[in-house]
Design an enzyme around this catalytic site. Structure first.
Site, PDB file in Angstrom:
ATOM      1  N   THR A 173       0.838  -1.198   0.000  1.00  0.00           N
ATOM      2  CA  THR A 173       0.000   0.000   0.000  1.00  0.00           C
ATOM      3  C   THR A 173       0.869   1.242   0.000  1.00  0.00           C
ATOM      4  OG1 THR A 173      -1.821  -1.001   1.191  1.00  0.00           O
ATOM      5  CG2 THR A 173      -1.527   1.349   1.519  1.00  0.00           C
ATOM      6  N   ARG A 201     -14.359  -6.583   0.260  1.00  0.00           N
ATOM      7  CA  ARG A 201     -13.509  -6.477   1.466  1.00  0.00           C
ATOM      8  C   ARG A 201     -12.841  -5.094   1.481  1.00  0.00           C
ATOM      9  NH1 ARG A 201      -7.861  -5.234   2.406  1.00  0.00           N
ATOM     10  NH2 ARG A 201      -7.253  -6.194   4.350  1.00  0.00           N
ATOM     11  N   VAL A 202     -12.955  -4.417   2.610  1.00  0.00           N
ATOM     12  CA  VAL A 202     -12.333  -3.105   2.750  1.00  0.00           C
ATOM     13  C   VAL A 202     -11.228  -3.233   3.791  1.00  0.00           C
ATOM     14  CG1 VAL A 202     -12.714  -0.726   3.500  1.00  0.00           C
ATOM     15  CG2 VAL A 202     -14.436  -1.874   2.092  1.00  0.00           C
ATOM     16  N   GLY A 203     -10.057  -2.744   3.452  1.00  0.00           N
ATOM     17  CA  GLY A 203      -8.930  -2.823   4.375  1.00  0.00           C
ATOM     18  C   GLY A 203      -8.851  -1.598   5.266  1.00  0.00           C
ATOM     19  N   ASP A 204      -7.674  -1.379   5.821  1.00  0.00           N
ATOM     20  CA  ASP A 204      -7.479  -0.260   6.745  1.00  0.00           C
ATOM     21  C   ASP A 204      -7.227   1.061   6.035  1.00  0.00           C
ATOM     22  OD1 ASP A 204      -5.051  -1.360   5.782  1.00  0.00           O
ATOM     23  OD2 ASP A 204      -3.921  -0.374   7.383  1.00  0.00           O
ATOM     24  N   GLY A 225       0.322  -3.349   5.162  1.00  0.00           N
ATOM     25  CA  GLY A 225       0.323  -4.738   5.631  1.00  0.00           C
ATOM     26  C   GLY A 225      -1.090  -5.207   5.908  1.00  0.00           C
ATOM     27  N   GLY A 227      -4.409  -5.177   6.942  1.00  0.00           N
ATOM     28  CA  GLY A 227      -5.312  -4.125   7.399  1.00  0.00           C
ATOM     29  C   GLY A 227      -6.236  -4.563   8.518  1.00  0.00           C
TER      30      GLY A 227
HETATM   31  N1  ASP Z   1      -3.127  -2.492   4.231  1.00  0.00           N
HETATM   32  C1  ASP Z   1      -3.691  -2.937   2.983  1.00  0.00           C
HETATM   33  C2  ASP Z   1      -5.002  -3.604   3.225  1.00  0.00           C
HETATM   34  O1  ASP Z   1      -5.176  -4.264   4.233  1.00  0.00           O
HETATM   35  C3  ASP Z   1      -2.843  -3.880   2.218  1.00  0.00           C
HETATM   36  C4  ASP Z   1      -1.475  -3.430   1.849  1.00  0.00           C
HETATM   37  O2  ASP Z   1      -0.764  -2.850   2.671  1.00  0.00           O
HETATM   38  O3  ASP Z   1      -1.095  -3.608   0.697  1.00  0.00           O
HETATM   39  O4  ASP Z   1      -5.831  -3.544   2.350  1.00  0.00           O
END
Ligand code: ASP
Length: 320
Positions: A173, A201-204, A225, A227
Site C-alpha cells: 500500500t 472487502r475493505v482494508g485499513d 500490511g 489491514g
Molecule cells: N493495508 C492494505 C489492506 O489491508 C494492504 C497493503 O498494505 O497492501 O488492504
C-alpha cells in the site's frame, strides 16, 4: 521549518524527488501528497496500488484510498472503488465537496462519475496473468477459471478466498506523508488492497484512525500490511494519541507495533491470512522527525527533506 516527504521503499525515487522539489518551491503538503500518490497509482510496475493492482478473487480491481490534512483534521476516503484512474483524488474530493468522510462501492463510483474523475480499466494484462496463475495454483480447472473470468463464479467464494491467501504474497500500500515549510502535515494512502480478497472487502487504508491519521499538533501515521490488524487496533490514531500524551515518535511506534505483533502471533485472535502476516507503521512527529516500525524485518521507507536531492532509504525498525 523542516519540510519532508516520506513514502514506501518501493516508490520510485523520481516520484519522491518531484515531491521534495515541490516542497522546496513552497508547495503545500496536501498538493505534494496527492500528486505523489497519483504518480504511484499510474505506475504499472506496482501491483498493490491503482492501475495494475492485483484484483479480488473474482478478478476485479477494487481500490481503497484516503486523504487527511493535519491542519484541520479533515479527511476523505473511498472504499472498493472500481475502474477509476486516481482513487486518491476521489478520496480528497470527498473531503472537499461532501459533508461525509467515506464513500464505498457503488456510491463511491457514482460520486467519481459526478465529479468527472477519469475512468480506466485498472486490471493490467500482467495483474490478470498473476490472478489466473493463482487460480490455477489453488487447483481450479481451466473450465472453472473460464467460468469465473466470464462472470459465473461458484457459489462458494469463501472457500476460494481461503485457498488463495494460503501463502505469502507481496503487498505495498502506498503511504505518503508530507510536512511542508509551514509545518502542515498531509497523508495520502492508496491501495488495491490485499490480493485475492473477497469482493467488497475493505482494508485499513480508507479507515481514518486505522490506516491513516494526521494532526499537525502531535504528528501523523500511516500503515501498510494486514489491514485487519490495524483496524482492530486503531493503529494510526493510537500512535498519534501516544505522541499527544507525551511519548516520543520512537516510543509511540514501538508500543503500537508491539501490540500489532501480539495480535499477529498465535493466540493473538483471528485467523490471519498467511499471505500478509505482518504490518508496518510510518510516523512523523509535529517537528518533522520521521520513523518506521514493522513486525518483520526487511521493510523499507524512503525519506527526503526539501533540502536534499535524493531520498534516503531506511529500514523500518523490527519490533517483535
Ligand atoms: N493495508 C492494505 C489492506 O489491508 C494492504 C497493503 O498494505 O497492501 O488492504
Amino acid at each position: 521549518m523542516h519540510a519532508l516527504i516520506v513514502a514506501n521503499g518501493e516508490v520510485k525515487d523520481e516520484i519522491i524527488q518531484r515531491g521534495a522539489a515541490a516542497l522546496r518551491a513552497g508547495a503545500p503538503a496536501a498538493e505534494v501528497a496527492e500528486q505523489a500518490a497519483r504518480d504511484v497509482e499510474d505506475d504499472a510496475d506496482d501491483h498493490s496500488v491503482g492501475f495494475s493492482g492485483k484484483p479480488n478473487i473474482l478478478g476485479a480491481v477494487e481500490c481503497d484510498a484516503s486523504f487527511m490534512d493535519g491542519a484541520t483534521r479533515m479527511a476523505g476516503a473511498v472504499a472498493a472503488l472500481r475502474d477509476i484512474r486516481h482513487p486518491i483524488s476521489v478520496a480528497r474530493q470527498v473531503m472537499l465537496r461532501l459533508p461525509h468522510v467515506l464513500l464505498a462501492g457503488e456510491g463511491a463510483n457514482r460520486f467519481a462519475a459526478e465529479i468527472g474523475a477519469e475512468r480506466r480499466n485498472m486490471l493490467s494484462p500482467e495483474a490478470r496473468r498473476l490472478w489466473l496463475e493463482r487460480l490455477t495454483a489453488i487447483g481450479l480447472t481451466d473450465a472453472e477459471i473460464h467460468d469465473i473470468a466470464s462472470g459465473h463464479p461458484p457459489a462458494d467464494v469463501i472457500d476460494l478466498v481461503k485457498r488463495a491467501v494460503g501463502w505469502r504474497d507481496g503487498t505495498d500500500t502506498m503511504n505518503v506523508m508530507v510536512r511542508d515549510t509551514a509545518g502542515h502535515l498531509s497523508v495520502a494512502v492508496t491501495t488495491s488492497g490485499i490480493s485475492w480478497k473477497y469482493p467488497g472487502r475493505v482494508g485499513d487504508s480508507p479507515i481514518i484512525g486505522a490506516g491513516i491519521y494526521a494532526d499537525d499538533r502531535y504528528g501523523a501515521a500511516a500503515c501498510m500490511g494486514l489491514g485487519e490488524i490495524t483496524i482492530r487496533l486503531g493503529s494510526s490514531l493510537k500512535a498519534v494519541t501516544l505522541m499527544q500524551a507525551g511519548r516520543t515518535m520512537d516510543e509511540a511506534g514501538r508500543l503500537v507495533t508491539r501490540e500489532m505483533a501480539e495480535m499477529l502471533s498465535p493466540g493473538g485472535g483471528g485467523d490471519h491470512m498467511k499471505h500478509v502476516d505482518w504490518v508496518r507503521i510510518i510516523l512523523i512527529d509535529a517537528h518533522g522527525k520521521a520513523g518506521a516500525f514493522a513486525t518483520r524485518p526487511g521493510l523499507f521507507v524512503k525519506l527526503q527533506s526539501a533540502d536534499e536531492l535524493t531520498p534516503r532509504v531506511v529500514e523500518a525498525e523490527f519490533v517483535s
